[in-house]
Design a protein around this motif. Sequence first.
Motif, PDB file in Angstrom:
ATOM      1  N   GLY A 151       0.801  -1.215   0.000  1.00 37.27           N
ATOM      2  CA  GLY A 151       0.000   0.000   0.000  1.00 37.27           C
ATOM      3  C   GLY A 151       0.832   1.261   0.000  1.00 37.27           C
ATOM      4  N   GLU A 152       2.047   1.214  -0.509  1.00 35.26           N
ATOM      5  CA  GLU A 152       2.947   2.368  -0.459  1.00 35.26           C
ATOM      6  C   GLU A 152       2.525   3.430  -1.464  1.00 35.26           C
ATOM      7  N   ARG A 153       2.417   4.668  -0.968  1.00 34.43           N
ATOM      8  CA  ARG A 153       2.026   5.788  -1.828  1.00 34.43           C
ATOM      9  C   ARG A 153       2.934   7.000  -1.644  1.00 34.43           C
ATOM     10  N   GLU A 154       3.793   6.992  -0.630  1.00 35.68           N
ATOM     11  CA  GLU A 154       4.624   8.155  -0.330  1.00 35.68           C
ATOM     12  C   GLU A 154       6.093   7.785  -0.340  1.00 35.68           C
ATOM     13  N   LEU A 155       6.918   8.710  -0.849  1.00 34.85           N
ATOM     14  CA  LEU A 155       8.360   8.533  -0.836  1.00 34.85           C
ATOM     15  C   LEU A 155       8.975   9.816  -0.287  1.00 34.85           C
ATOM     16  N   ASP A 156       9.759   9.668   0.766  1.00 31.82           N
ATOM     17  CA  ASP A 156      10.361  10.821   1.440  1.00 31.82           C
ATOM     18  C   ASP A 156      11.663  11.180   0.733  1.00 31.82           C
ATOM     19  N   VAL A 157      11.556  12.012  -0.282  1.00 31.62           N
ATOM     20  CA  VAL A 157      12.724  12.401  -1.071  1.00 31.62           C
ATOM     21  C   VAL A 157      12.795  13.922  -1.146  1.00 31.62           C
ATOM     22  N   ALA A 158      13.996  14.428  -1.336  1.00 32.53           N
ATOM     23  CA  ALA A 158      14.199  15.875  -1.457  1.00 32.53           C
ATOM     24  C   ALA A 158      14.251  16.244  -2.930  1.00 32.53           C
ATOM     25  N   LEU A 159      13.116  16.667  -3.461  1.00 30.00           N
ATOM     26  CA  LEU A 159      13.022  17.038  -4.877  1.00 30.00           C
ATOM     27  C   LEU A 159      13.177  18.554  -5.010  1.00 30.00           C
ATOM     28  N   LYS A 160      14.155  18.987  -5.780  1.00 33.52           N
ATOM     29  CA  LYS A 160      14.387  20.409  -5.971  1.00 33.52           C
ATOM     30  C   LYS A 160      13.564  20.924  -7.153  1.00 33.52           C
ATOM     31  N   PRO A 161      13.136  22.173  -7.117  1.00 35.74           N
ATOM     32  CA  PRO A 161      12.440  22.746  -8.268  1.00 35.74           C
ATOM     33  C   PRO A 161      13.287  22.616  -9.538  1.00 35.74           C
ATOM     34  N   GLY A 162      12.624  22.232 -10.634  1.00 38.36           N
ATOM     35  CA  GLY A 162      13.318  22.044 -11.895  1.00 38.36           C
ATOM     36  C   GLY A 162      13.812  20.631 -12.130  1.00 38.36           C
ATOM     37  N   THR A 163      13.693  19.768 -11.112  1.00 36.06           N
ATOM     38  CA  THR A 163      14.112  18.378 -11.282  1.00 36.06           C
ATOM     39  C   THR A 163      13.182  17.671 -12.265  1.00 36.06           C
ATOM     40  N   ARG A 164      13.773  16.935 -13.208  1.00 31.05           N
ATOM     41  CA  ARG A 164      12.951  16.092 -14.090  1.00 31.05           C
ATOM     42  C   ARG A 164      12.545  14.846 -13.308  1.00 31.05           C
ATOM     43  N   LEU A 165      11.247  14.678 -13.157  1.00 33.30           N
ATOM     44  CA  LEU A 165      10.701  13.565 -12.380  1.00 33.30           C
ATOM     45  C   LEU A 165      10.179  12.502 -13.342  1.00 33.30           C
ATOM     46  N   ASP A 166      10.717  11.289 -13.232  1.00 35.73           N
ATOM     47  CA  ASP A 166      10.257  10.155 -14.029  1.00 35.73           C
ATOM     48  C   ASP A 166       9.727   9.081 -13.101  1.00 35.73           C
ATOM     49  N   LEU A 167       8.520   8.606 -13.392  1.00 39.27           N
ATOM     50  CA  LEU A 167       7.891   7.539 -12.621  1.00 39.27           C
ATOM     51  C   LEU A 167       7.657   6.369 -13.568  1.00 39.27           C
ATOM     52  N   LEU A 168       8.459   5.326 -13.416  1.00 40.84           N
ATOM     53  CA  LEU A 168       8.329   4.135 -14.247  1.00 40.84           C
ATOM     54  C   LEU A 168       7.432   3.148 -13.510  1.00 40.84           C
ATOM     55  N   VAL A 169       6.217   2.950 -14.026  1.00 39.63           N
ATOM     56  CA  VAL A 169       5.208   2.142 -13.324  1.00 39.63           C
ATOM     57  C   VAL A 169       4.968   0.854 -14.101  1.00 39.63           C
ATOM     58  N   GLU A 170       5.083  -0.265 -13.396  1.00 39.56           N
ATOM     59  CA  GLU A 170       4.922  -1.593 -13.995  1.00 39.56           C
ATOM     60  C   GLU A 170       3.571  -2.194 -13.639  1.00 39.56           C
ATOM     61  N   ASN A 171       2.875  -2.670 -14.662  1.00 36.39           N
ATOM     62  CA  ASN A 171       1.673  -3.488 -14.469  1.00 36.39           C
ATOM     63  C   ASN A 171       2.148  -4.898 -14.130  1.00 36.39           C
ATOM     64  N   MET A 172       1.925  -5.345 -12.898  1.00 36.03           N
ATOM     65  CA  MET A 172       2.401  -6.657 -12.458  1.00 36.03           C
ATOM     66  C   MET A 172       1.302  -7.709 -12.486  1.00 36.03           C
ATOM     67  N   GLY A 173       0.202  -7.414 -13.154  1.00 35.37           N
ATOM     68  CA  GLY A 173      -0.881  -8.381 -13.283  1.00 35.37           C
ATOM     69  C   GLY A 173      -2.139  -7.890 -12.598  1.00 35.37           C
ATOM     70  N   ARG A 174      -3.234  -7.892 -13.341  1.00 40.66           N
ATOM     71  CA  ARG A 174      -4.505  -7.465 -12.756  1.00 40.66           C
ATOM     72  C   ARG A 174      -5.063  -8.560 -11.851  1.00 40.66           C
ATOM     73  N   ILE A 175      -5.726  -8.132 -10.791  1.00 42.77           N
ATOM     74  CA  ILE A 175      -6.354  -9.080  -9.858  1.00 42.77           C
ATOM     75  C   ILE A 175      -7.311  -9.978 -10.636  1.00 42.77           C
ATOM     76  N   ASN A 176      -7.240 -11.282 -10.358  1.00 41.18           N
ATOM     77  CA  ASN A 176      -8.017 -12.246 -11.140  1.00 41.18           C
ATOM     78  C   ASN A 176      -9.124 -12.937 -10.355  1.00 41.18           C
ATOM     79  N   PHE A 177      -9.282 -12.609  -9.077  1.00 39.43           N
ATOM     80  CA  PHE A 177     -10.284 -13.308  -8.273  1.00 39.43           C
ATOM     81  C   PHE A 177     -10.843 -12.350  -7.229  1.00 39.43           C
ATOM     82  N   GLY A 178     -12.156 -12.390  -7.038  1.00 43.07           N
ATOM     83  CA  GLY A 178     -12.771 -11.585  -5.996  1.00 43.07           C
ATOM     84  C   GLY A 178     -13.473 -10.353  -6.529  1.00 43.07           C
ATOM     85  N   ALA A 179     -13.926  -9.526  -5.609  1.00 41.36           N
ATOM     86  CA  ALA A 179     -14.811  -8.410  -5.940  1.00 41.36           C
ATOM     87  C   ALA A 179     -14.108  -7.229  -6.584  1.00 41.36           C
TER      88      ALA A 179
END
Length: 628
Positions: free
Chosen positions: A458-486
């Motif tokens: 459930g991680e949503r926060e990262l405690d990092v020191a980002l300076k103004p003007g920093t190029r921010l890249d977020l590489l997000v991987e689909n690790m498989g959609r939930i296959n069972f349940g609601a």
Amino acid sequence: MTGLGLRIAACALGAALSLALSSAPALASPRFAIEGDRFMLDGKPHLIRSGEMHYPRIPREFWRERLRQARAMGLNTVTTYVFWNLHEPEPGQFDFSGNLDIAAFIRTAQEEGLDVIVRPGPYICTELDFGGFPAWLLRTPGLRVRSMDPRFLAAGERYLRRVHRELAPLLSSRGGPILMMQIENEYGSYGRDRDYMRTAQRQMIDAGFDVPLFTSDGAGPHYFEGGPLPGVTAVINFDGEVDDAKSSFEALRKFRPNGPRMVGEYWAGWFDHWGEQHHTTPPQRAASTVEWFLQNKISFNLYMFHGGTSFGWLPGANYSREMPYQPDTTSYDYDSPVDEAGRITPKYRALREVIGRHLESGETLPPIAEPAVATIAIPRFELRESVSLLDALPVLSRPVKAELPRSMEALDQNYGFVLYRNTVPADASGKLVIDEVRDYATVLGDGKPLGTLDRRFGERELDVALKPGTRLDLLVENMGRINFGARLDEERKGITRSVRVGATELFDWTHYPLPLTDLSRLHYSQRSQPRTDPAFWRGQFTLDRTGNTFLDTRGWGKGHVWVNGHHLGRYWKIGPQQTLLVPAPWLRQGRNEVVVLDVDGGATARHLQGLADPVYETAADALKPGKR
């Protein structure tokens, strides 16, 4: 008559005509039927001894051998799901070729003396991304699968009719090997909508499937409330020992006093999640329970007889009270009687011995079909060439700009990664907050790794020191959609809501969709110093002879592997899976090429080797947040 009445009458007439037309070529006396408490085959009482195997999880070159192994263990039937997500990768674009030629798989089973049970879904679960639903369904806002949503029903009906075109000549009503077919799959574990289940039944009949139909659910009253249908054979799914089998059938008998008794899935093993323990079950447990089935004239289907591999992007995911997200491993070995590489196991021999004691009069077991292809070791080889994923973006993706971060589905993408790019504004400071990551994000500032966010915790926060003007890249991987349940309907991937730096929400994003379906345009270079950013690595090895092998990924971090252009699947240092099966048909004598995408960046090795056996090891800290 009202407009609604006219539509109902027209639908009823259309259904009757469809059923009549689809039944026209059927035999006057079909070879398989259900009469009272018995299955009947060619006019005689019949006990189904089935094992599950899935054609897309087995290279086509091995189909016949695996089917012979099933017959030699004493099975008379094989069961398979139909993989909608593979057969219709985009709306209206169907593929039944090559490894997806289900009709050829069934014809091969028939040639080897086996009948077939087909489970077309549309929902199939089977630890498959989105339970086998095609991901493009999620591009329609608000669409609900497994419901009376007319958009879902229309798509499912089109799919079933197309499957019927492939399978019609193979139905038992026409003298073929397909004995019966399943309606939906374990719906009692999902919902209670009887209208939906009756519609699912009607869609199969209207599509032309005029063989006996059945439902399959867990063994218990809470599952029976939603799954089984009146007048339709109900079979049950469970694992465990003889006492578990007895109690399961007692529950079924209370609910449904009449009808044949069958285990639709007897779980002879189990599957694995990343970061959790590898599952095995004692051979004698399965053997003693199957013997009880045979002694009591109970038909059964072993799930799995041969699990195979969830190659590429196939694996799905689960969730639990303890873990909000549990991605499945690439291996689908399932501790089956025939292992992932097609080898005979002690569980196979124990089951063959038991079944051999309960054969029909005049029936004998064929000799065991040992694998014709050996598993081989490949000496260690280096991967000396690399290219940064960030540098490769121009040849891998066309950027898409939008004010807010878009999900993978909103980008018309089914699988893979999305790289989200922005610049930290002047007034932003504080933690990076992503709401939310689906499923694993590598965070980079000006190309340098800053940390990761893992949906498992459930991680949503990262405690990092980002300076103004920093190029921010977020590489997000689909690790498989939930296959069972609601939560099936919620499984959109990428970044699903917003990104903030402190209290400042970021807008004006550039998206780089990365389905990674073609890596041929990558330009590699020699690199002597280690790199920590996500990168592709390339190496070669030479073979005098081919064979199955298990590629040893220990020492690498997290990523994916391709061999000679075939996507083997995902690896991850947390285990339990530490090797990836490379099937012999995907190798060649002479030079072979390997490409590794490592997103972790901190791997201790830039080499690989092939092993004759798989390795299962779980990192001790795999289930602890921040310990990756």
